[in-house]
Write an enzyme that holds these catalytic residues in place. Structure first.
Site, PDB file in Angstrom:
ATOM      1  CG  HIS A 135      41.781  42.744  40.276  1.00 37.62           C
ATOM      2  ND1 HIS A 135      42.624  42.004  39.476  1.00 37.62           N
ATOM      3  CD2 HIS A 135      40.643  42.005  40.389  1.00 37.62           C
ATOM      4  CE1 HIS A 135      42.016  40.886  39.110  1.00 37.62           C
ATOM      5  NE2 HIS A 135      40.823  40.851  39.670  1.00 37.62           N
ATOM      6  CG  ASP A 142      45.281  38.927  37.623  1.00 40.06           C
ATOM      7  OD1 ASP A 142      44.887  40.114  37.593  1.00 40.06           O
ATOM      8  OD2 ASP A 142      46.015  38.427  36.755  1.00 40.06           O
TER       9      ASP A 142
END
Length: 408
Positions: free
Chosen positions: A381, A385
């Site tokens: 992450h 995203d």
């Protein structure tokens, strides 16, 4: 003069090798070319063969201990023969063309206590420590100038007794509550895997998303082309081969998934070096198909099978397990549907592949039997995203559900 056996260099990037197990003990006879030990690096484990016939005179590196390439791990010669001194040439290595010398940063020196006469200790305290089996280098002296006194040793012995009593009590409680278990020392590839997986979870921001793919048409295409592929290429296309091809094509469309997070910098790679996880008896290895984007489906299939065969035979070189930019891990053959794969640092993504299963699916107003493939994508992450990661997975799905597009 005795013969030195040294830690081999298993690849250009190897900094340290570990002795996994000794096949021979001191005093055993060994023949030239006979495997005397197994050693491992971060990527590979091999047998070390004796360079000469004779007797194992001394083991310099015990099991589970790591040393740099070129360091002496044992000596072979005739019984009672003098052991040759370690050559200065094996103590350090010159950097290779692929390795840049690391400039040391000057640091403020700090006095550290070491064993022997450098430790300030009274004669009485030294005798007490020797009798009690206390390491004086671990004692903080309270006397003038940091001198270790009799009272310091007495306190250290007290703490040692308390610690041993607690450990004994803990061991006793464990044995009372369960059957006595066999202990296995973690070493070699298993130790490397344990460290890398722990570091992966500790140092990355991992998130996993799942998706189901209808591979009914893909399996149909696989069956239709099976005879032609076998006759022309002497090969068999598997579902894994199609998945690998779909991943490579998708990575080219989504370059952020084909990247690495290194020193707070995202490195986007132009080429796809695909890692294919392979289970072996001693753990898990990830051979790499370099420049996978240049491979056709047949070439990719052939490379996957060749590297998997070499992995199970312990014939992979260190270079064949380095430089991957994305990894695929397939547990479908074990009947696993969904699982959470762990990133192979510094990669930004890994795709977990489950077992194909048949299920009834509505197609308009009718119900049909369809073949469903579960996929699990773990991504970093810090690099991207959820939406772009989902877009990548969606592209993989599209290729697999329209398999003919992978042949064009």
């Amino acid at each position: 003069m005795s013969v030195e056996v040294v830690m081999p260099k298993l690849g250009m990037a190897m900094k340290e090798g570990t002795v996994s197990i000794w096949n021979k003990q001191v005093g055993d006879r060994v023949g030239k070319g006979e495997p005397i030990a197994s050693v491992s690096s971060e990527k590979i484990e091999i047998d070390v063969e004796s360079p000469a016939e004779g007797t194992l005179l001394e083991i310099a590196v015990p099991e589970g201990e790591g040393v740099p390439p070129g360091a002496v791990i044992c000596y072979i010669g005739h019984p009672g023969e003098k052991i040759a001194p370690v050559s200065d040439s094996v103590q350090t290595e010159e950097p290779t063309a692929d390795e840049s010398p690391v400039k040391e940063t000057p640091v403020k020196s700090k006095q550290v206590k070491t064993g022997g006469d450098r430790v300030k200790i009274s004669p009485v305290a030294r005798k007490m420590a020797e009798a009690g089996g206390i390491n004086i280098s671990e004692i903080q002296g309270t006397g003038p100038g940091g001198r270790i006194t009799k009272e310091d040793v007495q306190e250290a012995m007290k703490q040692s007794r308390v610690q041993k009593a607690e450990e004994k009590q803990m061991d006793t409680s464990v044995l009372e509550s369960s059957e006595q278990a066999q202990e296995m020392k973690v070493s070699g590839i298993r130790k490397v895997i344990a460290g890398r997986m722990h570091d992966s979870l500790q140092q990355t921001a991992q998130l996993t998303m799942n998706m189901k793919v209808d591979v009914t048409e893909l399996i149909s295409l696989q069956k239709q082309t099976a005879e032609t592929v076998q006759n022309r290429y002497e090969n068999k296309l598997t579902v894994t081969d199609f998945i690998a091809r779909a991943v490579v094509l998708s990575l080219q469309q989504h370059p952020h998934m084909n990247s690495a997070y290194i020193n707070e910098t995202i490195h986007l790679f132009k080429h796809v070096h695909l890692g294919m996880a392979v289970a072996i008896d001693k753990g898990l290895v990830v051979p790499v198909i370099r420049h996978s984007e240049k491979c056709s489906l047949i070439e990719l299939s052939s490379s996957i099978k060749t590297l998997a065969q070499k992995a199970r035979g312990g014939q992979l070189s260190s270079e064949e397990m380095q430089g991957s930019t994305f990894t695929i891990s397939n547990l479908g053959s074990y009947g696993i549907e969904h699982f959470t794969p762990i990133l192979n640092p510094p990669e930004s993504g890994i795709l977990g592949v489950g077992a194909v299963y048949d299920t009834p699916v509505f197609k308009g107003e009718t119900i049909e039997k369809r073949s469903i493939l579960p996929l699990s994508l773990t991504f970093d992450h810090r690099v991207l995203d959820g939406a772009p990661a989902a877009a990548f997975l969606q592209t993989v799905k599209q290729f697999l559900e329209e398999p003919v597009t992978m042949l064009l």
